[in-house]
Design a protein around this motif. Structure first.
Motif, PDB file in Angstrom:
ATOM      1  N   SER A  35      53.547  40.084   3.435  1.00 19.75           N
ATOM      2  CA  SER A  35      52.563  39.068   3.815  1.00 19.75           C
ATOM      3  C   SER A  35      52.673  37.824   2.938  1.00 19.75           C
ATOM      4  O   SER A  35      53.291  37.840   1.876  1.00 19.75           O
ATOM      5  N   GLU A  60      46.632  31.311  14.669  1.00 19.68           N
ATOM      6  CA  GLU A  60      45.725  32.394  15.053  1.00 19.68           C
ATOM      7  C   GLU A  60      45.836  32.714  16.541  1.00 19.68           C
ATOM      8  O   GLU A  60      45.793  33.885  16.937  1.00 19.68           O
ATOM      9  N   VAL A  63      48.970  34.748  17.090  1.00 21.80           N
ATOM     10  CA  VAL A  63      48.740  36.128  16.644  1.00 21.80           C
ATOM     11  C   VAL A  63      47.950  36.896  17.698  1.00 21.80           C
ATOM     12  O   VAL A  63      48.309  38.023  18.049  1.00 21.80           O
ATOM     13  N   ARG A  64      46.905  36.311  18.228  1.00 27.71           N
ATOM     14  CA  ARG A  64      46.074  36.982  19.241  1.00 27.71           C
ATOM     15  C   ARG A  64      46.806  37.215  20.554  1.00 27.71           C
ATOM     16  O   ARG A  64      46.642  38.231  21.201  1.00 27.71           O
ATOM     17  N   GLN A  69      52.127  42.152  19.821  1.00 26.89           N
ATOM     18  CA  GLN A  69      51.283  42.194  18.620  1.00 26.89           C
ATOM     19  C   GLN A  69      52.137  42.261  17.358  1.00 26.89           C
ATOM     20  O   GLN A  69      51.980  43.126  16.506  1.00 26.89           O
ATOM     21  N   GLU A  72      49.786  40.165  12.172  1.00 24.55           N
ATOM     22  CA  GLU A  72      48.372  40.414  11.938  1.00 24.55           C
ATOM     23  C   GLU A  72      47.900  39.541  10.792  1.00 24.55           C
ATOM     24  O   GLU A  72      48.670  39.215   9.879  1.00 24.55           O
ATOM     25  N   ILE A  74      44.929  39.399   7.939  1.00 21.43           N
ATOM     26  CA  ILE A  74      43.884  40.152   7.228  1.00 21.43           C
ATOM     27  C   ILE A  74      43.530  39.363   5.969  1.00 21.43           C
ATOM     28  O   ILE A  74      44.409  39.079   5.140  1.00 21.43           O
ATOM     29  N   ILE A  78      48.786  36.625   6.345  1.00 15.29           N
ATOM     30  CA  ILE A  78      49.469  36.926   7.597  1.00 15.29           C
ATOM     31  C   ILE A  78      50.758  37.677   7.296  1.00 15.29           C
ATOM     32  O   ILE A  78      51.394  37.440   6.263  1.00 15.29           O
ATOM     33  N   ARG A  81      54.140  42.714  11.511  1.00 12.95           N
ATOM     34  CA  ARG A  81      53.901  44.163  11.424  1.00 12.95           C
ATOM     35  C   ARG A  81      55.204  44.952  11.352  1.00 12.95           C
ATOM     36  O   ARG A  81      55.252  46.016  10.758  1.00 12.95           O
ATOM     37  N   GLY A 165      51.143  49.806  13.144  1.00  9.15           N
ATOM     38  CA  GLY A 165      49.969  49.240  13.796  1.00  9.15           C
ATOM     39  C   GLY A 165      50.222  48.961  15.265  1.00  9.15           C
ATOM     40  O   GLY A 165      51.359  48.818  15.698  1.00  9.15           O
ATOM     41  N   ASN A 166      49.138  48.910  16.023  1.00  6.01           N
ATOM     42  CA  ASN A 166      49.174  48.578  17.444  1.00  6.01           C
ATOM     43  C   ASN A 166      50.200  49.387  18.230  1.00  6.01           C
ATOM     44  O   ASN A 166      51.017  48.835  18.961  1.00  6.01           O
TER      45      ASN A 166
END
Length: 188
Positions: A35, A60, A63-64, A69, A72, A74, A78, A81, A165-166
């Protein structure tokens, strides 16, 4: 708001920066999780010719909206993944579902059935809990083939799985004996 073309182009740039060549863009990624701060990424993007207009809100949105995906955010940091080809990012071992899926192309199938799944130019083999992500990944390079991976068999052979993730799972290698062809794109 971004049009589809700009959104896709920005997503590709972010992928290149976070997954493949961060140093070329002056980014120093955390060696543990890959990150960086959102502010550092934004500054690196804006420093590129033609990208000075990008805002945090654009990042953002990418990312969405990412179909896979890939990223991410957090706590104002950023990361990608999965999909890294630069320094290896660490993940905690985890227990996957009994079956995972891998999308590939028909030309790669003979090698996979002989040697198993290898990370190729990436740090890990990418697997998914469902066929959606496997289809997205495998359909980029020719006729799609979906493989089922028997995770119990793979773990008995010494494979460690990591959750990115995801619904995305990672492994260093998956032996051929744990892979079975599920279907091709003609059957989808």
């Amino acid at each position: 708001m971004l049009d589809q073309h700009k959104e896709k182009s920005l997503s590709k740039l972010i992928s290149k920066m976070l997954r493949h060549t961060p140093k070329a863009f002056g980014l120093a990624l955390d060696p543990e999780d890959g990150s960086c701060t959102l502010d550092a990424l934004l500054a690196s993007i804006q420093a590129q010719p033609r990208w000075g207009w990008v805002t945090k809100e654009h990042i953002e949105l990418v990312v969405r909206q990412s179909d896979k995906q890939r990223f991410e955010i957090i706590d104002a940091r950023i990361r990608a993944r999965y999909g890294h080809s630069h320094d290896r990012v660490s993940y905690a071992p985890a227990d996957p579902p009994a079956i995972l899926y891998h999308g590939t192309n028909k030309n790669a199938l003979p090698s996979i059935l002989l040697e198993g799944l290898k990370p190729m130019g990436r740090q890990y083999v990418h697997l998914s809990e469902g066929t959606h992500f496997a289809t997205l990944a495998g359909s980029r390079r020719g006729e799609l083939v979906i493989l089922e991976v028997d995770t119990d068999s793979a773990r008995q052979a010494g494979v460690t799985f990591y959750y990115a993730g995801n619904e995305v799972w990672l492994a260093d290698h998956v032996p051929a004996a744990s892979c079975a062809m599920m279907r091709t794109d003609k059957e989808l």
